[in-house]
Design an enzyme around this catalytic site. Structure first.
Site, PDB file in Angstrom:
ATOM      1  N   CYS A 103      88.463  59.023  22.675  1.00 17.04           N
ATOM      2  CA  CYS A 103      87.868  58.434  23.873  1.00 17.04           C
ATOM      3  C   CYS A 103      86.382  58.143  23.677  1.00 17.04           C
ATOM      4  O   CYS A 103      85.580  59.072  23.512  1.00 17.04           O
ATOM      5  CB  CYS A 103      88.094  59.388  25.047  1.00 17.04           C
ATOM      6  N   CYS A 151      84.117  59.581  26.477  1.00 17.42           N
ATOM      7  CA  CYS A 151      84.048  61.042  26.324  1.00 17.42           C
ATOM      8  C   CYS A 151      82.945  61.409  25.334  1.00 17.42           C
ATOM      9  O   CYS A 151      82.198  62.374  25.553  1.00 17.42           O
ATOM     10  CB  CYS A 151      85.380  61.597  25.836  1.00 17.42           C
TER      11      CYS A 151
END
Length: 185
Positions: free
Chosen positions: A109, A112
């Site tokens: 991600c 993230c």
């Protein structure tokens, strides 16, 4: 200030079948994989000890009653601690009345990865809280599902073992506002 948390439930007896063919009764404590059935604790390395034959329906079955004490997880205030499906709830429960902030992320991600350094800064700023990270990989999927994750990153703020706030996406200002709201509420 480090917190030292035991991730094992209270000592539980369970059956263990030795692989040794010697038939010796009683084992000294040995570090090996232990599984405590019906406890929610999966296989971990722990110190297991036991002794004596166990009777099952009046027959000797050659297994032993053992106790397993799982290793200790160290959680340091001011740092982010990586958790998994086995350590998350015990750490949350051991945190007591402290607020717990959980970052649910994945390795792939992009957002993230962008918010991770800011999340670490928050853990250093709010030393009265516990900051955790959960990689929502296949192994931790049951916990991610239990917590109702739909997107990553998702931040859950827990108080008294209950989710009180949630922020989805890499929204730093929203996360900061949720933390402040949880602290004052």
């Amino acid at each position: 200030m480090p917190l030292s948390l035991r991730v094992a439930p209270s000592p539980t007896s369970f059956r263990y079948s030795p692989t040794s063919s010697t038939g010796a009764v009683g084992f000294p404590p040995v570090k090996q994989h232990c599984r405590i059935p019906n406890s929610g604790v999966a296989t971990k390395i722990g110190f297991c000890s036991g002794g004596g034959d166990v009777l099952d329906s009046g027959r000797r079955i050659g297994s032993y009653v053992v106790r397993c004490s799982l290793e200790t997880v160290n959680v340091s205030v001011g740092q982010v601690t990586e958790v998994d499906k086995d350590t998350f709830w015990p750490i949350v429960k051991a945190a007591g009345d402290k607020i717990v902030v959980l970052d649910m992320y994945t390795q792939w991600c992009g957002p993230c990865k962008v918010i991770a350094p800011k999340y670490k800064e928050l853990s250093e700023k709010y030393q009265d809280m516990v900051f955790l990270k959960l990689d929502c990989n296949q192994e931790n999927k049951p916990l991610a599902k239990e917590l109702g994750i739909r997107v990553v990153p998702t931040f859950k703020i827990l108080k008294d073992n209950k989710v009180v706030k949630e922020v989805t996406g890499a929204k730093y200002e929203d996360l900061l506002g949720a933390i402040e709201a949880a602290r004052s509420g």
